[in-house]
Design a protein around this motif. Structure first.
Motif, PDB file in Angstrom:
ATOM      1  N   UNK A   1      -0.011  25.656  25.040  1.00 35.07           N
ATOM      2  CA  UNK A   1       1.428  25.674  25.327  1.00 35.07           C
ATOM      3  C   UNK A   1       2.054  27.040  25.044  1.00 35.07           C
ATOM      4  N   UNK A   2       1.201  28.032  24.730  1.00 41.28           N
ATOM      5  CA  UNK A   2       1.719  29.405  24.590  1.00 41.28           C
ATOM      6  C   UNK A   2       1.740  30.010  25.996  1.00 41.28           C
ATOM      7  N   UNK A   3       2.850  30.672  26.386  1.00 48.90           N
ATOM      8  CA  UNK A   3       2.875  31.248  27.733  1.00 48.90           C
ATOM      9  C   UNK A   3       1.685  32.173  27.993  1.00 48.90           C
TER      10      UNK A   3
ATOM     11  N   UNK B   1      -1.116  24.238  29.826  1.00 49.85           N
ATOM     12  CA  UNK B   1      -0.785  22.802  29.902  1.00 49.85           C
ATOM     13  C   UNK B   1      -0.018  22.504  31.200  1.00 49.85           C
ATOM     14  N   UNK B   2       0.899  23.384  31.534  1.00 49.70           N
ATOM     15  CA  UNK B   2       1.688  23.191  32.756  1.00 49.70           C
ATOM     16  C   UNK B   2       0.783  23.334  33.992  1.00 49.70           C
ATOM     17  N   UNK B   3      -0.168  24.245  33.882  1.00 53.19           N
ATOM     18  CA  UNK B   3      -1.059  24.493  35.021  1.00 53.19           C
ATOM     19  C   UNK B   3      -2.005  23.313  35.268  1.00 53.19           C
ATOM     20  N   UNK B   4      -2.350  22.615  34.163  1.00 52.20           N
ATOM     21  CA  UNK B   4      -3.320  21.512  34.290  1.00 52.20           C
ATOM     22  C   UNK B   4      -2.871  20.413  35.252  1.00 52.20           C
ATOM     23  N   UNK B   5      -1.543  20.241  35.354  1.00 53.41           N
ATOM     24  CA  UNK B   5      -1.061  19.131  36.202  1.00 53.41           C
ATOM     25  C   UNK B   5      -1.366  19.370  37.681  1.00 53.41           C
ATOM     26  N   UNK B   6      -1.648  20.638  38.020  1.00 52.05           N
ATOM     27  CA  UNK B   6      -1.928  20.958  39.432  1.00 52.05           C
ATOM     28  C   UNK B   6      -3.437  21.014  39.720  1.00 52.05           C
ATOM     29  N   UNK B   7      -4.213  20.865  38.663  1.00 57.20           N
ATOM     30  CA  UNK B   7      -5.667  21.041  38.844  1.00 57.20           C
ATOM     31  C   UNK B   7      -6.279  19.780  39.450  1.00 57.20           C
ATOM     32  N   UNK B   8      -6.917  19.913  40.606  1.00 55.72           N
ATOM     33  CA  UNK B   8      -7.572  18.734  41.182  1.00 55.72           C
ATOM     34  C   UNK B   8      -8.695  18.248  40.256  1.00 55.72           C
ATOM     35  N   UNK B   9      -8.990  16.952  40.337  1.00 57.12           N
ATOM     36  CA  UNK B   9     -10.068  16.395  39.504  1.00 57.12           C
ATOM     37  C   UNK B   9     -11.416  16.919  40.022  1.00 57.12           C
ATOM     38  N   UNK B  10     -12.454  16.679  39.220  1.00 62.59           N
ATOM     39  CA  UNK B  10     -13.808  17.097  39.645  1.00 62.59           C
ATOM     40  C   UNK B  10     -14.175  16.433  40.968  1.00 62.59           C
ATOM     41  N   UNK B  11     -13.773  15.171  41.085  1.00 63.86           N
ATOM     42  CA  UNK B  11     -14.089  14.412  42.302  1.00 63.86           C
ATOM     43  C   UNK B  11     -13.393  15.053  43.521  1.00 63.86           C
ATOM     44  N   UNK B  12     -12.149  15.431  43.306  1.00 59.36           N
ATOM     45  CA  UNK B  12     -11.391  16.042  44.416  1.00 59.36           C
ATOM     46  C   UNK B  12     -11.988  17.410  44.794  1.00 59.36           C
TER      47      UNK B  12
ATOM     48  N   UNK C   1      16.064  30.610  45.819  1.00 60.11           N
ATOM     49  CA  UNK C   1      14.679  30.093  45.933  1.00 60.11           C
ATOM     50  C   UNK C   1      13.867  30.572  44.726  1.00 60.11           C
ATOM     51  N   UNK C   2      14.047  31.858  44.416  1.00 63.29           N
ATOM     52  CA  UNK C   2      13.306  32.457  43.299  1.00 63.29           C
ATOM     53  C   UNK C   2      13.617  31.715  41.986  1.00 63.29           C
ATOM     54  N   UNK C   3      14.902  31.463  41.755  1.00 58.40           N
ATOM     55  CA  UNK C   3      15.307  30.778  40.516  1.00 58.40           C
ATOM     56  C   UNK C   3      14.745  29.354  40.490  1.00 58.40           C
ATOM     57  N   UNK C   4      14.708  28.689  41.651  1.00 57.17           N
ATOM     58  CA  UNK C   4      14.163  27.322  41.686  1.00 57.17           C
ATOM     59  C   UNK C   4      12.688  27.330  41.306  1.00 57.17           C
ATOM     60  N   UNK C   5      11.935  28.276  41.884  1.00 56.74           N
ATOM     61  CA  UNK C   5      10.500  28.334  41.577  1.00 56.74           C
ATOM     62  C   UNK C   5      10.264  28.633  40.087  1.00 56.74           C
ATOM     63  N   UNK C   6      11.086  29.503  39.524  1.00 59.60           N
ATOM     64  CA  UNK C   6      10.937  29.820  38.098  1.00 59.60           C
ATOM     65  C   UNK C   6      11.140  28.536  37.284  1.00 59.60           C
ATOM     66  N   UNK C   7      12.168  27.776  37.631  1.00 59.91           N
ATOM     67  CA  UNK C   7      12.436  26.541  36.870  1.00 59.91           C
ATOM     68  C   UNK C   7      11.302  25.526  37.023  1.00 59.91           C
ATOM     69  N   UNK C   8      10.703  25.494  38.217  1.00 59.13           N
ATOM     70  CA  UNK C   8       9.550  24.584  38.403  1.00 59.13           C
ATOM     71  C   UNK C   8       8.385  25.051  37.530  1.00 59.13           C
ATOM     72  N   UNK C   9       8.181  26.365  37.503  1.00 57.18           N
ATOM     73  CA  UNK C   9       7.027  26.920  36.775  1.00 57.18           C
ATOM     74  C   UNK C   9       7.155  26.729  35.273  1.00 57.18           C
ATOM     75  N   UNK C  10       8.394  26.548  34.777  1.00 55.56           N
ATOM     76  CA  UNK C  10       8.553  26.308  33.338  1.00 55.56           C
ATOM     77  C   UNK C  10       8.817  24.820  33.041  1.00 55.56           C
ATOM     78  N   UNK C  11       8.780  23.999  34.075  1.00 60.38           N
ATOM     79  CA  UNK C  11       8.897  22.555  33.874  1.00 60.38           C
ATOM     80  C   UNK C  11      10.334  22.074  33.725  1.00 60.38           C
TER      81      UNK C  11
END
Ligand SMILES: Cc1cc2nc3c(=O)[nH]c(=O)nc-3n(C[C@H](O)[C@H](O)[C@H](O)COP(=O)(O)OP(=O)(O)OC[C@H]3O[C@@H](n4cnc5c(N)ncnc54)[C@H](O)[C@@H]3O)c2cc1C
Length: 573
Positions: free
Chosen positions: A103-105, A282-293, A373-383
């Motif tokens: 959870x450290x940036x 941790x934030x990146x993990x939610x986008x990681x496809x499973x091994x099966x995928x 758009x840029x600000x929206x993406x930043x907010x998504x990237x920080x959850x």
């Protein structure tokens, strides 16, 4: 004794030498070859991209966490001496830089830090080979390669000629003809009243220019990673400072100085900004496809790459991205909630991949202004904001890219299909090669400080006038006296201006895989020339784009293609 030349000794040249030595030692053939390296840079192993003297404002776009995949070198044992092992990037890092918590940036080092690693690694092998008289290093630029009577004649810029049995070109990024508009700005700035920089690097040229003052309005052509380096150069290197207001989100305030330009105007054809990478592991993990995928992704790509499954352009790739992307999206806790099933999502993804201006409630609206758009993406990237489908798909693709690059290189498909696959990969790089959040927060801080103005970001009208270039868009106007081109030219071999490539084409030694792509090579890097006769000339890296998919990142320089080349090279001894 076979004479081998390695032309260009950046990261790929370095790893080629390592793989070659490993293979030579395993096959006990080290006495069968002499190695000569041609490189004009002072420091071996880093090239210009990773030069240690470049300013700290040039950042890498891959996190130190992702650089864990930059593996080390094993110890190499020859019959009469040994080359020591060298650590992976992760092990090489000082303890304070090793990221322990998920959870450290993520940290994104300056490119010169990775340069230090590469140079240390290069010196650790070169010094031993030199001490045992196993290698020659020549400081030279090669301008011509010709092949006569089974020998290569290499000519240097100083007109010296060298003769070899085998040549490897690892010469990386080469400049190509400038786009028409950049050429026009160059000509228009000949009057010296206003200035154009046809490329961003080396940044020192821009930083040290006495034409840039606090009165200057500067336009930057391109909204990609090099634009961000240029913006940092025009602010931090001009005594401005970003004060981080929140260490968890990198929200910043810009403290200007009297040397900073009046306005910075980034622009591109569509005005769409890049999307930053998720803030931490941790934030990146939610986008990681499973091994099966991922297994499914590989299987789908392999079928087409082997020539066993028919496809229409890149539709097979869109289909599998849509399949996995929709599954990952449905699993996100913080997604835009719309009552839509997997089938519906797949459909939306496919349309989006076909047309990145597609409008839908699940997709960040590309008709909004760039800063929004840029600000929206930043907010998504920080959850802090519900994740849009396009942001999710881009991150999913980033996780699938290594498999795509490995599996689809040297695919047994038509050149048109290869070109379509590359086109889709390039289109998605806006998300998958995204910058660190901190970079985007800096752009937003400059926007709030009214230094960056995104009003002209999407395809402005540009007219040359007596006092500079007039930019207009939606009734607004501004005149800039400097234009910086930050768009990196594509490796279209027919447009490369470097003499070595011009001459290889003229000598009929190389040919492009597709008019819009790089050199045609086979799996072990050996070129496939006009009359399909195999000659021992190999090209690895960016110039082989098309034959190889995925040539641009540092991790690719330490990937399997290099081992394949070394295997082939040793088999010819
Ligand atoms: C501006 C820029 C920024 C980048 N940023 C990133 C990043 O943040 N992250 C990332 O992963 N990748 C980045 N890349 C991609 C980068 O190209 C690779 O990471 C890597 O440097 C490629 O290594 P290479 O050895 O193939 O080529 P290069 O690094 O380009 O090295 C080629 C070497 O060949 C030498 N050479 C060229 N022509 C000749 C000649 N005629 N004779 C003799 N020597 C010659 C050059 O001097 C150089 O040392 C960036 C690329 C560029 C251009």
């Amino acid at each position: 004794m076979r004479k081998l030349a390695i032309v260009g000794f950046g990261p790929r040249g370095l790893h080629s030498l390592e793989c070659l030595c490993i293979k030579l030692s395993k096959e006990q053939k080290d006495k069968y070859v002499t190695i000569t390296i041609f490189e004009n840079e002072e420091d071996l192993g880093a090239g210009k991209v990773w030069n240690v003297n470049q300013p700290n404002v040039n950042w890498i776009n891959i996190s130190e966490r992702a650089l864990k995949d930059l593996s080390g070198r094993e110890k190499i044992k020859f019959s009469d001496f040994e080359i020591p092992a060298f650590p992976s990037y992760k092990k090489w890092l000082p303890k304070k830089d090793k990221n322990l918590s998920k959870t450290i940036p993520d940290k994104f080092p300056p490119r010169n830090k990775v340069g230090c690693y590469l140079i240390e690694r290069a010196n650790s092998i070169i010094s031993v080979l030199k001490a045992h008289d196993k290698i020659k290093i020549l400081k030279a630029v090669i301008v011509n390669v010709d092949f006569k009577s089974d020998k290569f004649n290499l000519t240097s810029l100083d007109k010296e000629i060298f003769i070899f049995d085998e040549v490897l070109l690892t010469i990386g990024h080469q400049t190509t003809k400038f786009d028409k508009d950049v050429e026009t700005y160059e000509v228009q700035s000949l009057n010296r009243k206003h200035t154009s920089f046809s490329q961003v690097y080396p940044l020192k040229k821009i930083i040290n220019s006495d034409k840039i003052t606090s009165e200057t309005n500067i336009a930057i052509r391109g909204l990609g990673l090099s634009m961000i380096d240029a913006v940092r150069a025009l602010t931090i290197e001009k005594s401005g400072r970003f004060k981080i207001l929140n260490k968890k989100t990198f929200e910043s305030e810009f403290i200007s100085s009297s040397n900073v330009a009046h306005k910075i105007i980034p622009y591109s054809l569509n005005g769409l900004p890049m999307a930053p990478k998720p803030i931490h592991a941790k934030m990146d993990e939610i986008f990681k496809p499973s091994k099966k995928q991922l297994k499914f992704f590989k299987k789908s790509i392999k079928g087409v790459a082997n020539g066993k499954k028919e496809t229409n352009g890149n539709s097979f790739l869109m289909e599998v991205i849509a399949e996995i992307g929709s599954e990952v999206y449905l699993n996100l806790e913080n997604r835009i909630s719309l009552n839509i099933d997997k089938k519906g999502l797949k459909k939306i993804i496919i349309i989006l991949l076909e047309d990145d201006s597609y409008k839908h409630d699940l997709i960040e609206d590309s008709s909004q202004d760039t800063a929004t758009i840029l600000a929206s993406f930043v907010e998504m990237a920080i959850g802090k904001r519900q994740i849009s489908l396009d942001y999710c798909v881009g991150q999913v693709v980033r996780h699938c890219q290594p498999i795509l690059y490995k599996t689809f290189s040297h695919a047994k498909v038509t050149e048109e299909i290869i070109s379509e696959v590359i086109k889709l990969d390039e289109q998605l790089k806006r998300y998958s090669y995204g910058p660190p959040i901190e970079s985007m927060q800096q752009l937003l801080a400059l926007h709030r400080a009214e230094i960056i103005d995104f009003s002209f970001a999407a395809n402005p009208k540009i007219e040359h006038k007596e006092n500079g270039w007039k930019f207009s868009k939606n009734g607004k106007e501004i005149t800039v006296n400097t234009i910086i081109n930050s768009v990196l030219s594509a490796p279209e071999i027919l447009d490369v201006t470097a003499p070595i490539i011009r001459n290889l084409l003229k000598n009929d030694i190389i040919k492009p895989i597709h008019t819009k792509l790089g050199v045609h090579t086979n799996k072990n890097g050996i070129i496939i020339n006009a009359d399909k006769k195999e000659i021992p000339l190999a090209v690895l890296g960016r110039l082989a784009k098309g034959s190889v998919i995925g040539v641009d990142a540092i991790l690719e320089c330490f990937g399997p293609r290099i081992k394949d080349w070394a295997k082939g090279c040793v088999s010819r001894l």
